[in-house]
Write a protein that holds these residues in place. Structure first.
Motif, short mmCIF file in Angstrom:
data_model
loop_
_atom_site.label_atom_id
_atom_site.label_comp_id
_atom_site.label_asym_id
_atom_site.label_seq_id
_atom_site.Cartn_x
_atom_site.Cartn_y
_atom_site.Cartn_z
N ILE A 65 9.41 7.53 10.34
CA ILE A 65 9.35 7.59 9.16
C ILE A 65 8.67 8.91 8.56
O ILE A 65 7.77 9.23 9.00
N ILE A 66 9.58 10.04 7.89
CA ILE A 66 8.94 11.36 7.71
C ILE A 66 8.32 11.11 6.23
O ILE A 66 8.92 10.99 5.27
N ARG A 92 0.91 -1.40 -0.04
CA ARG A 92 0.14 -0.11 0.05
C ARG A 92 0.92 1.28 -0.11
O ARG A 92 0.55 2.20 -0.56
N TYR A 93 2.01 1.22 0.54
CA TYR A 93 2.92 2.42 0.69
C TYR A 93 4.26 2.00 0.09
O TYR A 93 5.35 2.34 0.60
N ASN A 94 3.77 1.42 -1.04
CA ASN A 94 5.35 1.26 -1.84
C ASN A 94 6.38 2.34 -2.03
O ASN A 94 7.39 2.00 -1.78
N PRO A 95 5.88 3.53 -2.36
CA PRO A 95 7.15 4.58 -2.21
C PRO A 95 7.72 4.86 -1.04
O PRO A 95 8.88 5.50 -0.69
N LEU A 96 7.28 4.16 0.29
CA LEU A 96 8.08 4.39 1.38
C LEU A 96 8.74 2.85 1.84
O LEU A 96 9.25 2.49 2.86
N LYS A 97 8.47 2.03 0.91
CA LYS A 97 8.99 0.46 1.09
C LYS A 97 10.44 0.65 1.88
O LYS A 97 10.60 -0.25 2.86
N ASP A 98 11.43 1.15 1.18
CA ASP A 98 12.71 0.99 1.75
C ASP A 98 12.93 1.49 3.18
O ASP A 98 13.44 1.12 4.14
N GLU A 99 12.12 2.86 3.41
CA GLU A 99 12.13 3.28 4.61
C GLU A 99 11.30 2.44 5.62
O GLU A 99 11.78 2.13 7.13
N ILE A 100 10.25 1.94 5.38
CA ILE A 100 9.65 1.00 6.22
C ILE A 100 10.65 -0.33 6.67
O ILE A 100 10.62 -0.41 7.75
N ILE A 101 11.20 -0.84 5.71
CA ILE A 101 12.01 -2.03 6.15
C ILE A 101 13.38 -1.62 6.76
O ILE A 101 13.70 -2.31 7.80
N LYS A 102 13.71 -0.49 6.69
CA LYS A 102 14.91 0.18 7.29
C LYS A 102 14.65 0.21 8.74
O LYS A 102 15.48 0.07 9.43
N PRO A 112 -0.68 10.77 2.66
CA PRO A 112 -1.78 11.01 3.72
C PRO A 112 -2.16 9.59 4.44
O PRO A 112 -1.96 8.50 3.81
N ASP A 113 -2.46 9.62 5.60
CA ASP A 113 -2.97 8.58 6.53
C ASP A 113 -1.78 7.50 6.89
O ASP A 113 -2.21 6.46 7.51
N PHE A 114 -0.46 7.67 6.42
CA PHE A 114 0.50 6.66 6.61
C PHE A 114 0.63 6.56 8.30
O PHE A 114 0.47 5.41 8.61
N HIS A 115 0.62 7.51 9.03
CA HIS A 115 0.87 7.20 10.53
C HIS A 115 -0.33 6.80 10.90
O HIS A 115 -0.14 5.94 11.99
N LYS A 116 -1.55 7.47 10.73
CA LYS A 116 -2.58 6.90 11.22
C LYS A 116 -2.88 5.48 11.00
O LYS A 116 -3.40 4.63 11.63
N GLU A 117 -2.65 4.99 9.95
CA GLU A 117 -2.75 3.54 9.30
C GLU A 117 -2.01 2.64 10.30
O GLU A 117 -2.38 1.63 10.81
N LEU A 118 -0.66 2.89 10.41
CA LEU A 118 0.16 2.15 11.04
C LEU A 118 -0.01 2.31 12.51
O LEU A 118 0.27 1.12 13.27
N GLU A 119 -0.72 3.18 13.10
CA GLU A 119 -0.98 3.57 14.54
C GLU A 119 -1.94 2.33 14.93
O GLU A 119 -1.88 1.88 16.12
N LYS A 120 -2.86 1.98 13.92
CA LYS A 120 -3.75 0.80 14.09
C LYS A 120 -3.15 -0.62 14.71
O LYS A 120 -3.54 -1.30 15.17
N PHE A 121 -1.92 -0.74 14.46
CA PHE A 121 -1.10 -1.89 14.83
C PHE A 121 -0.54 -1.80 15.94
O PHE A 121 0.54 -2.68 16.25
N GLU A 122 -0.60 -0.76 16.89
CA GLU A 122 0.18 -0.76 18.07
C GLU A 122 -0.65 -1.65 18.87
O GLU A 122 -1.62 -2.13 18.87
#
Length: 263
Positions: A84-85, A58-68, A89-99
């Motif tokens: 990850i800066i 879903r967030y392929n443009p950030l794939k390298d940063e996510i893996i890092k 839109p909604d990236f941090h909000k989406e990942l927050e769901k997995f806390e």
């Protein structure tokens, strides 16, 4: 060298103490809130493989940063996502769901995750911020609504998984809770003087199940909560961690004295 856990309610100067300890003992491995930590999951995900792979797609443009910023452990993926800066839109909000905190896990699942990570942590020379009390206790009080005896029971179980000889709790304590909260209320503002921390903290308390049940809605309610938390944490220290804990007068300590406890 011991593993040091810095604790205390908000406004006690935990970050200041942590920075002074790092300066004095730079060889310590530091875990601040939001960093990857082997024992705490604040501002980090706890994801299954399929959930992680879906996020990468879903967030392929950030794939390298996510893996890092990912660590794989116990069949799960821990992503320090606030590192990850991005303008996506909604990236941090989406990942927050997995806390795991803020009522996102059942009490049983939360305990299993916490106990598993503490049980498998066998290193030393770490310096942790808010990893033993703050994030866990806020969740147990505000979202799972456990009473004090039940929370003490959770900590009795948790402490069984800790290597006591390598454990040191530095607890910042003050009777001037209201004064300290008023100070950080004014201090934690933007460049225009708009309060940042206080509105978010109040909203967090007011909208929690515990806050709704007790009618929380103002500054005095926040002070009531922090007084309760400090009393509860001091009880846990007395009954459980006693000989491996040091009570420090908040904002009235010397780094040389702190170093003597650590070495």
């Amino acid at each position: 060298m011991k593993n040091i856990f810095i604790e205390g309610i908000q406004g006690m100067g935990k970050s200041t103490l942590l920075n002074c300890i790092i300066t004095a003992i730079p060889e310590l491995h530091v875990c601040r809130e939001g960093d990857y930590s082997p024992v705490d999951l604040a501002w980090c995900t706890w994801m299954l493989k399929e959930e992680y792979e879906e996020v990468l797609k879903r967030y392929n443009p950030l794939k390298d940063e996510i893996i890092k910023n990912t660590v794989q452990e116990h069949g799960h993926f821990v992503v320090s996502y606030t590192k990850i800066i991005t303008d996506l839109p909604d990236f941090h909000k989406e990942l927050e769901k997995f806390e795991v905190y803020n009522g996102r896990k059942s009490l049983q699942d939360l305990e299993e995750i916490i106990f598993l990570r503490y049980k498998n942590f066998s290193k030393n020379g770490y310096l942790f911020e808010c990893s033993f009390f703050q994030n866990i206790i806020e969740d147990l009080i505000l979202f799972h609504q456990l009473n004090d005896n039940e929370i003490v029971g959770v900590y009795h179980k948790l402490y069984n998984y800790i290597n006591k000889e390598q454990f040191l709790l530095l607890y910042l304590y003050s009777q001037k809770i209201e004064e300290n909260i008023k100070f950080i209320k004014k201090e934690r503002c933007d460049n225009y003087g708009n309060e940042l921390w206080y509105p978010m903290m109040l909203e967090y308390l007011v909208n929690s199940p515990y806050g709704r049940k007790h009618g929380y809605n103002n500054f005095n309610d926040m002070i009531t909560h922090f007084r309760h938390r400090q009393q509860l944490e001091m009880r846990i220290i007395r009954e459980i961690t006693s000989e491996h804990a040091v009570i420090i007068n908040a904002k009235d300590w010397k780094i040389e004295e702190i170093k003597a406890y650590i070495k």
